[in-house]
Design a protein around this motif. Structure first.
Motif, PDB file in Angstrom:
ATOM      1  N   CYS A  36       0.826  -1.215   0.000  1.00 20.95           N
ATOM      2  CA  CYS A  36       0.000   0.000   0.000  1.00 20.95           C
ATOM      3  C   CYS A  36       0.854   1.256   0.000  1.00 20.95           C
ATOM      4  N   GLY A  37       2.147   1.116   0.206  1.00 24.27           N
ATOM      5  CA  GLY A  37       3.039   2.262   0.060  1.00 24.27           C
ATOM      6  C   GLY A  37       3.290   3.078   1.308  1.00 24.27           C
ATOM      7  N   GLY A  38       2.528   2.849   2.375  1.00 29.48           N
ATOM      8  CA  GLY A  38       2.722   3.643   3.580  1.00 29.48           C
ATOM      9  C   GLY A  38       2.266   5.081   3.399  1.00 29.48           C
ATOM     10  N   THR A  39       2.604   5.928   4.360  1.00 28.56           N
ATOM     11  CA  THR A  39       2.096   7.311   4.350  1.00 28.56           C
ATOM     12  C   THR A  39       2.657   8.144   3.208  1.00 28.56           C
ATOM     13  N   GLN A  40       3.825   7.770   2.650  1.00 28.31           N
ATOM     14  CA  GLN A  40       4.366   8.506   1.509  1.00 28.31           C
ATOM     15  C   GLN A  40       3.434   8.429   0.309  1.00 28.31           C
ATOM     16  N   ALA A  41       2.714   7.313   0.188  1.00 27.65           N
ATOM     17  CA  ALA A  41       1.821   7.127  -0.952  1.00 27.65           C
ATOM     18  C   ALA A  41       0.510   7.893  -0.811  1.00 27.65           C
ATOM     19  N   TRP A  42       0.245   8.450   0.374  1.00 30.32           N
ATOM     20  CA  TRP A  42      -1.002   9.168   0.570  1.00 30.32           C
ATOM     21  C   TRP A  42      -1.101  10.424  -0.301  1.00 30.32           C
ATOM     22  N   LYS A  43       0.031  10.963  -0.730  1.00 32.11           N
ATOM     23  CA  LYS A  43       0.015  12.212  -1.477  1.00 32.11           C
ATOM     24  C   LYS A  43      -0.808  12.117  -2.757  1.00 32.11           C
ATOM     25  N   SER A  44      -1.043  10.891  -3.227  1.00 31.44           N
ATOM     26  CA  SER A  44      -1.841  10.712  -4.439  1.00 31.44           C
ATOM     27  C   SER A  44      -3.335  10.585  -4.148  1.00 31.44           C
ATOM     28  N   ILE A  45      -3.714  10.670  -2.864  1.00 34.32           N
ATOM     29  CA  ILE A  45      -5.117  10.530  -2.469  1.00 34.32           C
ATOM     30  C   ILE A  45      -5.734  11.900  -2.223  1.00 34.32           C
ATOM     31  N   GLU A  46      -6.682  12.267  -2.995  1.00 34.56           N
ATOM     32  CA  GLU A  46      -7.498  13.473  -2.804  1.00 34.56           C
ATOM     33  C   GLU A  46      -6.682  14.658  -2.281  1.00 34.56           C
ATOM     34  N   GLU A  47      -6.928  15.089  -1.021  1.00 31.04           N
ATOM     35  CA  GLU A  47      -6.275  16.301  -0.517  1.00 31.04           C
ATOM     36  C   GLU A  47      -5.002  16.031   0.294  1.00 31.04           C
ATOM     37  N   CYS A  48      -4.540  14.775   0.349  1.00 23.65           N
ATOM     38  CA  CYS A  48      -3.406  14.440   1.217  1.00 23.65           C
ATOM     39  C   CYS A  48      -2.101  15.107   0.808  1.00 23.65           C
ATOM     40  N   GLY A  49      -2.030  15.628  -0.413  1.00 17.29           N
ATOM     41  CA  GLY A  49      -0.833  16.345  -0.848  1.00 17.29           C
ATOM     42  C   GLY A  49      -0.972  17.845  -0.728  1.00 17.29           C
ATOM     43  N   GLY A  50      -1.976  18.305   0.017  1.00 18.85           N
ATOM     44  CA  GLY A  50      -2.234  19.739   0.155  1.00 18.85           C
ATOM     45  C   GLY A  50      -1.244  20.445   1.049  1.00 18.85           C
ATOM     46  N   ASN A  51      -1.452  21.750   1.232  1.00 18.86           N
ATOM     47  CA  ASN A  51      -0.519  22.558   2.026  1.00 18.86           C
ATOM     48  C   ASN A  51      -1.067  22.945   3.394  1.00 18.86           C
ATOM     49  N   LYS A  52      -2.185  22.336   3.797  1.00 20.50           N
ATOM     50  CA  LYS A  52      -2.731  22.580   5.141  1.00 20.50           C
ATOM     51  C   LYS A  52      -3.005  21.245   5.815  1.00 20.50           C
ATOM     52  N   SER A 261      -5.761 -10.277  10.365  1.00 19.51           N
ATOM     53  CA  SER A 261      -5.532 -11.501  11.143  1.00 19.51           C
ATOM     54  C   SER A 261      -4.062 -11.735  11.464  1.00 19.51           C
ATOM     55  N   ASP A 262      -3.159 -11.207  10.637  1.00 16.66           N
ATOM     56  CA  ASP A 262      -1.739 -11.456  10.854  1.00 16.66           C
ATOM     57  C   ASP A 262      -0.924 -10.192  11.110  1.00 16.66           C
ATOM     58  N   ALA A 263      -1.603  -9.072  11.394  1.00 14.25           N
ATOM     59  CA  ALA A 263      -0.893  -7.810  11.615  1.00 14.25           C
ATOM     60  C   ALA A 263      -1.481  -7.080  12.808  1.00 14.25           C
ATOM     61  N   ILE A 264      -0.705  -7.023  13.885  1.00 17.15           N
ATOM     62  CA  ILE A 264      -1.174  -6.337  15.090  1.00 17.15           C
ATOM     63  C   ILE A 264      -1.164  -4.833  14.854  1.00 17.15           C
ATOM     64  N   MET A 265      -2.112  -4.130  15.434  1.00 22.66           N
ATOM     65  CA  MET A 265      -2.260  -2.702  15.201  1.00 22.66           C
ATOM     66  C   MET A 265      -1.311  -1.902  16.091  1.00 22.66           C
ATOM     67  N   THR A 266      -0.211  -1.472  15.505  1.00 23.70           N
ATOM     68  CA  THR A 266       0.745  -0.604  16.186  1.00 23.70           C
ATOM     69  C   THR A 266       1.102   0.553  15.258  1.00 23.70           C
ATOM     70  N   ASP A 267       1.653   1.621  15.834  1.00 19.60           N
ATOM     71  CA  ASP A 267       2.165   2.758  15.058  1.00 19.60           C
ATOM     72  C   ASP A 267       1.142   3.288  14.056  1.00 19.60           C
ATOM     73  N   ASN A 268      -0.086   3.470  14.498  1.00 24.69           N
ATOM     74  CA  ASN A 268      -1.144   3.983  13.611  1.00 24.69           C
ATOM     75  C   ASN A 268      -1.217   5.505  13.686  1.00 24.69           C
ATOM     76  N   PHE A 269      -0.091   6.133  13.362  1.00 22.17           N
ATOM     77  CA  PHE A 269      -0.027   7.591  13.366  1.00 22.17           C
ATOM     78  C   PHE A 269       0.590   8.084  12.059  1.00 22.17           C
ATOM     79  N   ARG A 270       0.196   9.273  11.651  1.00 26.19           N
ATOM     80  CA  ARG A 270       0.767   9.923  10.476  1.00 26.19           C
ATOM     81  C   ARG A 270       1.931  10.796  10.924  1.00 26.19           C
ATOM     82  N   PRO A 271       3.035  10.820  10.202  1.00 26.09           N
ATOM     83  CA  PRO A 271       4.142  11.729  10.543  1.00 26.09           C
ATOM     84  C   PRO A 271       3.688  13.183  10.472  1.00 26.09           C
ATOM     85  N   VAL A 272       4.378  14.058  11.204  1.00 21.51           N
ATOM     86  CA  VAL A 272       4.026  15.480  11.194  1.00 21.51           C
ATOM     87  C   VAL A 272       4.242  16.057   9.796  1.00 21.51           C
ATOM     88  N   GLN A 273       3.408  17.018   9.440  1.00 16.79           N
ATOM     89  CA  GLN A 273       3.427  17.653   8.135  1.00 16.79           C
ATOM     90  C   GLN A 273       3.975  19.074   8.236  1.00 16.79           C
TER      91      GLN A 273
END
Length: 308
Positions: A36-52, A261-273
């Motif tokens: 899925c590319g991690g948070t770096q790949a979010w920039k291609s989703i809707e407003e995730c590459g914005g400036n706010k 089922s095979d991935a425990i939920m840890t580090d569910n945070f976005r890096p600071v922008q």
């Protein structure tokens, strides 16, 4: 080409996130064509590459005092209600909508906002896991209480007007003793280990969850949702005074709940922008009180000096 460089190449140049439903946190990013590319790949989703975008690092010396940021009025926070607690696949969420309206107003918000849901962001240890940071310091967990204008779109919507959503952000600080106010949530986490699982919690009082916090002391800025579609419609209120939580309680979040089922939920945070040209304001309530106290004592001193 080294294996590490190959992974980076694939993450930045090959992987494309298809929609706001097809994303993940960095902990789930893998070196294969289906990643899925991690948070770096979010920039291609809707407003995730914005400036706010959010979250941000709040540099306290650069904040600007705004005396219009007065007391926030919490309505319905002191009443007990039943809510659905569920594993969204990205967080633990408590749905707050229902027949009993819970709202916030005043505090420079410019209107009344209706509570929609609350959720948590955490790490994989008791050291860091918050999304926002203050002067570079991160906390082990962060709570977001999401509110929307009654006439606005869903808090999970991909569009809307600026300021249509108001989110309250609270940090957590680890202590030796458990915080009994969070026991009703934490004891049910084993029942929602799987994605999309849900359980009902009874008699939850929101005010009890944030009772450690001085709610007159806060930071305010304009930003976005911290998950896709990253809509830039959020008025953020971040409280620096942390909620206390026991270390064993915090551990339940990063050991009990699963992304899949095979991935425990840890580090569910976005890096600071990047904050860019935005200004972070700080509340003026404490400054007003300090000024009032100064004026009061000045009058008292003047009275006794002039007294015969």
């Amino acid at each position: 080409m080294t294996f590490a460089y190959l992974c980076l190449f694939l993450s930045l140049h090959v992987i494309r996130v298809r929609s706001s439903e097809d994303w993940c946190y960095d902990i789930l990013n893998t070196c294969d064509a289906h990643s899925c590319g991690g948070t770096q790949a979010w920039k291609s989703i809707e407003e995730c590459g914005g400036n706010k975008q959010s979250p941000i690092n709040i540099v306290t010396r650069k904040t600007v005092l705004d005396e219009k940021l007065n007391h926030i009025v919490f309505h319905g926070y002191d009443k007990g209600h039943s809510y659905a607690l569920n594993n969204t696949g990205h967080s633990v969420q408590l749905t707050l909508t229902g027949p009993n309206d819970i709202t916030i107003s005043e505090g420079g918000l410019g209107g009344t906002y209706l509570a929609a849901q609350l959720h948590f962001h955490w790490g994989s240890t008791s050291t860091f896991g918050s999304e926002h940071s203050i002067d570079g310091e991160r906390y082990p967990m962060e709570l977001h209480i999401v509110h929307k204008k009654p006439t606005g779109r869903s808090a999970a919507g991909s569009s809307g007007e600026a300021g249509s959503i108001a989110v309250l952000g609270f940090f957590f600080e680890v202590q030796t003793n458990n915080n009994i106010n969070f026991d009703p949530i934490i004891k049910e986490l084993p029942k929602i280990q799987a994605k999309d699982s849900t359980v009902t919690l009874n008699d939850i009082i929101l005010q009890n969850l944030i009772k450690d916090v001085k709610t007159d002391n806060y930071y305010r800025y304009e930003g976005s949702l911290t998950t896709p579609p990253c809509s830039e419609v959020v008025t953020w209120t971040v409280f620096p005074d942390p909620i206390k939580i026991g270390e064993s309680q915090l551990k339940e979040f990063y050991t009990r709940v699963y992304y899949s089922s095979d991935a425990i939920m840890t580090d569910n945070f976005r890096p600071v922008q990047e904050i860019g040209s935005r200004t972070v304001y700080r509340s003026g309530v404490e400054a007003i009180l300090s000024h009032s106290t100064f004026v009061f004592f000045s009058l008292v001193v003047a009275y006794f000096v002039s007294a015969p």
